[in-house]
Scaffold this motif. Structure first.
Motif, mmCIF file in Angstrom:
data_model
loop_
_atom_site.group_PDB
_atom_site.id
_atom_site.type_symbol
_atom_site.label_atom_id
_atom_site.label_comp_id
_atom_site.label_asym_id
_atom_site.label_seq_id
_atom_site.Cartn_x
_atom_site.Cartn_y
_atom_site.Cartn_z
ATOM 1 N N SER A 128 52.707 43.126 42.245
ATOM 2 C CA SER A 128 52.315 41.763 41.893
ATOM 3 C C SER A 128 50.847 41.609 42.254
ATOM 4 O O SER A 128 50.445 41.908 43.385
ATOM 5 N N GLU A 154 47.252 39.433 42.682
ATOM 6 C CA GLU A 154 46.846 38.096 43.099
ATOM 7 C C GLU A 154 45.349 37.892 42.907
ATOM 8 O O GLU A 154 44.551 38.789 43.192
ATOM 9 N N SER A 181 42.339 34.378 43.155
ATOM 10 C CA SER A 181 42.041 33.292 44.092
ATOM 11 C C SER A 181 43.097 32.203 44.059
ATOM 12 O O SER A 181 43.441 31.616 45.096
ATOM 13 N N ARG A 182 43.646 31.936 42.855
ATOM 14 C CA ARG A 182 44.599 30.829 42.730
ATOM 15 C C ARG A 182 45.899 31.205 42.033
ATOM 16 O O ARG A 182 46.874 30.467 42.120
ATOM 17 N N ARG A 183 45.923 32.316 41.315
ATOM 18 C CA ARG A 183 47.088 32.673 40.536
ATOM 19 C C ARG A 183 47.561 34.079 40.892
ATOM 20 O O ARG A 183 46.806 34.888 41.434
ATOM 21 N N LYS A 184 48.811 34.366 40.576
ATOM 22 C CA LYS A 184 49.350 35.701 40.776
ATOM 23 C C LYS A 184 50.377 36.005 39.701
ATOM 24 O O LYS A 184 51.016 35.101 39.144
ATOM 25 N N THR A 185 50.533 37.280 39.411
ATOM 26 C CA THR A 185 51.512 37.707 38.424
ATOM 27 C C THR A 185 52.880 37.815 39.071
ATOM 28 O O THR A 185 53.008 37.816 40.304
ATOM 29 N N SER A 189 50.555 41.174 31.721
ATOM 30 C CA SER A 189 51.172 39.958 32.231
ATOM 31 C C SER A 189 50.616 38.758 31.477
ATOM 32 O O SER A 189 49.471 38.776 31.002
ATOM 33 N N VAL A 242 49.943 36.157 32.947
ATOM 34 C CA VAL A 242 49.092 35.492 33.937
ATOM 35 C C VAL A 242 47.776 36.245 34.064
ATOM 36 O O VAL A 242 47.756 37.454 34.315
ATOM 37 N N ASN A 243 46.685 35.519 33.909
ATOM 38 C CA ASN A 243 45.355 36.083 34.099
ATOM 39 C C ASN A 243 44.836 35.640 35.463
ATOM 40 O O ASN A 243 44.468 34.484 35.660
ATOM 41 N N VAL A 244 44.810 36.586 36.419
ATOM 42 C CA VAL A 244 44.383 36.237 37.785
ATOM 43 C C VAL A 244 42.861 36.274 37.919
ATOM 44 O O VAL A 244 42.327 35.952 38.970
ATOM 45 N N LYS A 245 42.179 36.712 36.845
ATOM 46 C CA LYS A 245 40.726 36.897 36.851
ATOM 47 C C LYS A 245 40.340 37.944 37.899
ATOM 48 O O LYS A 245 40.866 39.041 37.868
#
Length: 260
Positions: free
Chosen positions: A47, A49, A51-55, A80, A82-85
């Protein structure tokens, strides 16, 4: 017929928006750290991570390949929604009782790459007698350090099986920790040799001290004359002729520390 076409278009748009990540894992070679088997046949997940999001947990799997073998380097491409940048941390999780000893991982996406070190070492296993189910590894910074070692020319100074790790200390208690001092596929630390090792994603320190530890599993002795560390805010050069390191205390010290 328009309804299925709309669904297909939405599905295609969703897939196109999925973010790609590359995960490169380095399993410890030999039986370092004193564990009988460093490789695993158990499923491994990650998984990622920011700064603000995680897969969510993503399976690391290459079909028809034997991943996570002892000393192996494996690359995976996962996707994913989700784009955690910019990646900050990665949580590795195992599902199975076959233990796995990870040395480090390099995780990247289009925003950059980070190197994550499993130090102090955590063994992954669902068997509590061997380790724990997951470990969270985080980037310590963005600085690359270069370690240069000079092995003594005296007889029996070189080492073939050695599990060395390093800690770098700066001011105000700040530290950086590395994985194994090892160049994959190379015969390092031979008698009279000068070797160079690179460590990425570490904090930029005003280096005061460098510590090197001989971990369990590396049974050979290493005698060295000099170590140079470049990176951070300055270069440090320690001329320590004849210093001996070994997990076997009859041959040398398990731990040495040099300070400026």
């Amino acid at each position: 017929m328009r309804f299925p076409i709309v669904l297909l278009a939405v599905f295609a748009l969703t897939v196109s928006r999925r973010t790609s990540y590359r995960v490169k894992t380095f399993t410890t070679p030999r039986n370092y750290y004193g564990y009988g088997h460093s490789g695993t046949n158990s499923p491994v997940y990650v998984s990622l991570e920011g700064s603000r999001r995680k897969t969510g947990y993503l399976r690391l799997n290459n079909r028809r390949r034997n991943e996570f073998s002892r000393g192996g380097v494996d690359s995976f491409h996962v996707r994913s929604s989700v784009n955690v940048k910019r990646i900050k941390c990665a949580v590795f999780k195992i599902r199975g009782g076959d233990a796995w000893v990870l040395d480090k991982a390099i995780v990247s996406n289009r925003y950059g790459s980070v190197t994550l070190y499993n130090y102090p070492v955590t063994v992954l296993s669902t068997d509590r007698r061997e380790g724990r189910r997951w470990v969270r590894l985080c980037a310590q910074g963005r600085t690359r350090y270069t370690l240069t070692t000079v092995t003594s020319t005296r007889r029996h100074s070189g080492s073939d099986t050695f599990a060395l790790t390093m800690k770098i200390e700066g001011k105000r208690g700040r530290v950086a920790r590395t994985g194994l001092i090892d160049n994959k596929g190379r015969n390092d630390l031979e008698r009279g040799a000068t070797d160079t090792f690179f460590f990425d994603s570490l904090p930029r320190l005003n280096v005061k001290c460098v510590s090197i530890r001989a971990n369990k599993g590396g049974h050979d002795m290493w005698r060295f004359d000099r170590i140079i560390l470049r990176g951070g805010r300055r270069t440090v050069d320690f001329k320590v002729k004849g210093t001996r390191l070994s997990y076997d205390t009859r041959e040398g010290k398990r731990f040495v520390k040099f300070c400026v």
